[in-house]
Design a protein around this motif. Structure first.
Motif, PDB file in Angstrom:
ATOM      1  N   UNK A  21       0.824  -1.215   0.000  1.00 46.90           N
ATOM      2  CA  UNK A  21       0.000   0.000   0.000  1.00 46.90           C
ATOM      3  C   UNK A  21       0.860   1.268   0.000  1.00 46.90           C
ATOM      4  N   UNK A  22       2.121   1.138  -0.354  1.00 42.39           N
ATOM      5  CA  UNK A  22       3.037   2.292  -0.434  1.00 42.39           C
ATOM      6  C   UNK A  22       2.512   3.304  -1.467  1.00 42.39           C
ATOM      7  N   UNK A  23       2.225   4.525  -1.024  1.00 47.93           N
ATOM      8  CA  UNK A  23       1.663   5.497  -1.948  1.00 47.93           C
ATOM      9  C   UNK A  23       2.672   6.504  -2.468  1.00 47.93           C
ATOM     10  N   UNK A  24       3.736   6.753  -1.685  1.00 48.71           N
ATOM     11  CA  UNK A  24       4.645   7.859  -2.027  1.00 48.71           C
ATOM     12  C   UNK A  24       5.474   7.601  -3.269  1.00 48.71           C
ATOM     13  N   UNK A  25       5.774   6.355  -3.519  1.00 53.17           N
ATOM     14  CA  UNK A  25       6.670   6.041  -4.643  1.00 53.17           C
ATOM     15  C   UNK A  25       5.962   5.321  -5.781  1.00 53.17           C
ATOM     16  N   UNK A  26       4.647   5.156  -5.660  1.00 55.72           N
ATOM     17  CA  UNK A  26       3.950   4.397  -6.699  1.00 55.72           C
ATOM     18  C   UNK A  26       4.085   5.124  -8.033  1.00 55.72           C
ATOM     19  N   UNK A  27       4.320   4.361  -9.094  1.00 57.13           N
ATOM     20  CA  UNK A  27       4.586   4.992 -10.390  1.00 57.13           C
ATOM     21  C   UNK A  27       4.154   4.004 -11.451  1.00 57.13           C
ATOM     22  N   UNK A  28       3.386   4.493 -12.423  1.00 56.30           N
ATOM     23  CA  UNK A  28       2.921   3.593 -13.481  1.00 56.30           C
ATOM     24  C   UNK A  28       3.950   3.539 -14.590  1.00 56.30           C
ATOM     25  N   UNK A  29       4.679   2.458 -14.643  1.00 59.63           N
ATOM     26  CA  UNK A  29       5.685   2.313 -15.706  1.00 59.63           C
ATOM     27  C   UNK A  29       5.033   1.607 -16.883  1.00 59.63           C
ATOM     28  N   UNK A  30       5.435   1.975 -18.118  1.00 62.16           N
ATOM     29  CA  UNK A  30       4.835   1.311 -19.287  1.00 62.16           C
ATOM     30  C   UNK A  30       5.224  -0.166 -19.345  1.00 62.16           C
ATOM     31  N   UNK A  31       4.381  -0.994 -19.996  1.00 64.20           N
ATOM     32  CA  UNK A  31       4.663  -2.436 -20.052  1.00 64.20           C
ATOM     33  C   UNK A  31       6.045  -2.762 -20.617  1.00 64.20           C
ATOM     34  N   UNK A  32       6.545  -1.947 -21.564  1.00 61.22           N
ATOM     35  CA  UNK A  32       7.878  -2.220 -22.147  1.00 61.22           C
ATOM     36  C   UNK A  32       8.947  -2.114 -21.057  1.00 61.22           C
ATOM     37  N   UNK A  33       8.804  -1.122 -20.183  1.00 64.03           N
ATOM     38  CA  UNK A  33       9.793  -0.965 -19.107  1.00 64.03           C
ATOM     39  C   UNK A  33       9.662  -2.109 -18.110  1.00 64.03           C
ATOM     40  N   UNK A  34       8.416  -2.470 -17.809  1.00 63.88           N
ATOM     41  CA  UNK A  34       8.197  -3.572 -16.852  1.00 63.88           C
ATOM     42  C   UNK A  34       8.826  -4.866 -17.371  1.00 63.88           C
ATOM     43  N   UNK A  35       8.643  -5.134 -18.678  1.00 65.15           N
ATOM     44  CA  UNK A  35       9.181  -6.397 -19.208  1.00 65.15           C
ATOM     45  C   UNK A  35      10.700  -6.306 -19.375  1.00 65.15           C
TER      46      UNK A  35
END
Ligand SMILES: Cc1ncc(C[n+]2csc(CCOP(=O)(O)OP(=O)(O)O)c2C)c(N)n1
Ligand SMILES: [Mg+2]
Length: 356
Positions: A21-35
């Motif tokens: 549930x960490x909110x301060x660092x949550x960041x939506x990375x694109x699927x290409x970066x995730x993979x």
């Protein structure tokens, strides 16, 4: 550092692969970066296995495995620009790979056919630094040079928990803070410095707590959580690039393998300790998470397995039967131009070896 309290350990994905549930660092990375992060970690693990095998087969003199530290290394190297400089110690295979250093370049030092990885500098990566913490000084010096040249590049000093006790670490951290050097200290607290436990390195609550004494922000991060390492590092790098000065990152992780292939860790740590950390494996955890968000497809797994096989073969080809180095280079490469004394020593050795 904004939002970070040094008493917390930042974690975005829990050991069972579910988001925290960490909110301060949550960041939506694109699927290409995730993979890509997944791929880099798996390639690091596979290449690491091949390195150990080659050493056991007598092809390498020594090897220091990074097993278990893939997330801390890949996550912190992946968010950098190509012009940011890395100052590694000797265990940073994940960072080297992410930076584009080839297996042949990495293996030459462990085989003893070339020294220090001088060719790494083409990729803005300093050679291996076996003298623990000395690379911290190099990183700060390079950061101050960038500052004076008004470049906006950042340097990264990789250190271990053991290295953090050295005088060089103190000097590097102090000078970096005083001059607001654009340098990020990534301290991988892998719980051991050869056979000395991390608890013998500090009387403070954590390594990160020391940073306050230097006037430097610090953040502790789950070093087995690649997304947390990526986002914490991204923020520290951005801060340094914008003139905000250095940051101390303590990545909590574990050295799953022996210190080096010459070490026997069963003499100083328990199997139970190792098992507990195995349950927090950085790759398994991330794979579970990626699966749950639909990124870990069969196609991705196959592609990564194919690349891993090719990379292992590339390493083996580079190592087996590699020619010995020209011993004169040991002397020739110390300075830009060889000194008369070094030339005398070189010539004497070549004479003794019958190679003049
Ligand atoms: C200046 C210096 N002193 C001693 C050593 C011997 N030595 C090699 S590795 C090591 C432990 C380092 O531990 P740590 O910094 O935690 O890194 P890790 O090996 O765990 O990655 C020591 C003491 C060294 N290489 N350099
Ligand atoms: Mg250590």
């Amino acid at each position: 550092m904004d939002g970070a309290a040094v008493d917390d350990v930042v974690q975005l994905v829990q050991p069972d692969g579910t988001p925290s549930d960490e909110g301060r660092y949550r960041r939506d990375l694109p699927p290409e970066t995730l993979s890509w992060l997944y791929e880099q970690m798996v390639l690091t693990r596979e290449l690491d296995v091949e390195f150990v095998n080659l050493q056991r087969q007598g092809e390498l003199a020594l090897y220091a495995s990074c097993r278990g530290q893939e997330a801390a290394q890949v996550g912190t190297a992946a968010c950098l620009r190509k012009t940011d400089w890395l100052f590694p110690a000797y265990r940073e295979l994940g960072a080297f790979l992410t930076r584009g250093i080839t297996p042949a370049q990495m293996s030459a030092l462990w085989r003893g056919t070339w020294h220090g990885g001088l060719s790494f500098t083409e990729k803005c990566c300093a050679p291996f630094c076996v003298q623990i913490a000395a690379n911290g000084l190099h990183a700060v010096g390079a950061a101050m040079a960038a500052q004076r040249l008004q470049e906006d590049s950042v340097t990264v000093a990789y250190m271990g928990d053991g290295a953090s006790s050295e005088g060089d670490a103190h000097e590097a951290l102090n000078v970096a803070a005083v001059f607001r050097a654009p340098c990020v200290f990534v301290v991988q607290n892998n719980q051991w410095a050869i056979s000395v436990p991390a608890t013998h390195q500090y009387a403070a609550e954590s390594l990160a707590h020391r940073a306050a004494g230097y006037g430097m922000p610090a953040v502790r991060v789950d070093g087995n959580d690649v997304l947390a390492c990526f986002t914490v590092m991204e923020r520290a790098v951005q801060r340094a690039r914008q003139g905000g000065g250095p940051t101390f990152i303590e990545a909590m992780t574990y050295r799953m393998a022996p210190h080096t292939t010459s070490d026997d860790p069963t003499r100083y740590r328990t199997a139970q300790d190792v098992e507990q950390w195995a349950a927090r494996d950085p790759i398994d955890r991330y794979a579970t998470y990626l699966d749950s968000v639909g990124v870990l497809t069969e196609r991705l797994a196959e592609r990564v397995a194919g690349r891993a096989g090719r990379l292992r073969a590339e390493l083996r080809d580079a190592v087996v039967g590699a020619p010995d180095m020209d011993i004169a280079d040991v002397f020739n490469t110390v300075y830009h131009e060889i000194t008369p004394e070094l030339a005398r020593q070189r010539d004497q050795l070549l004479l003794e070896l019958g190679k003049d």
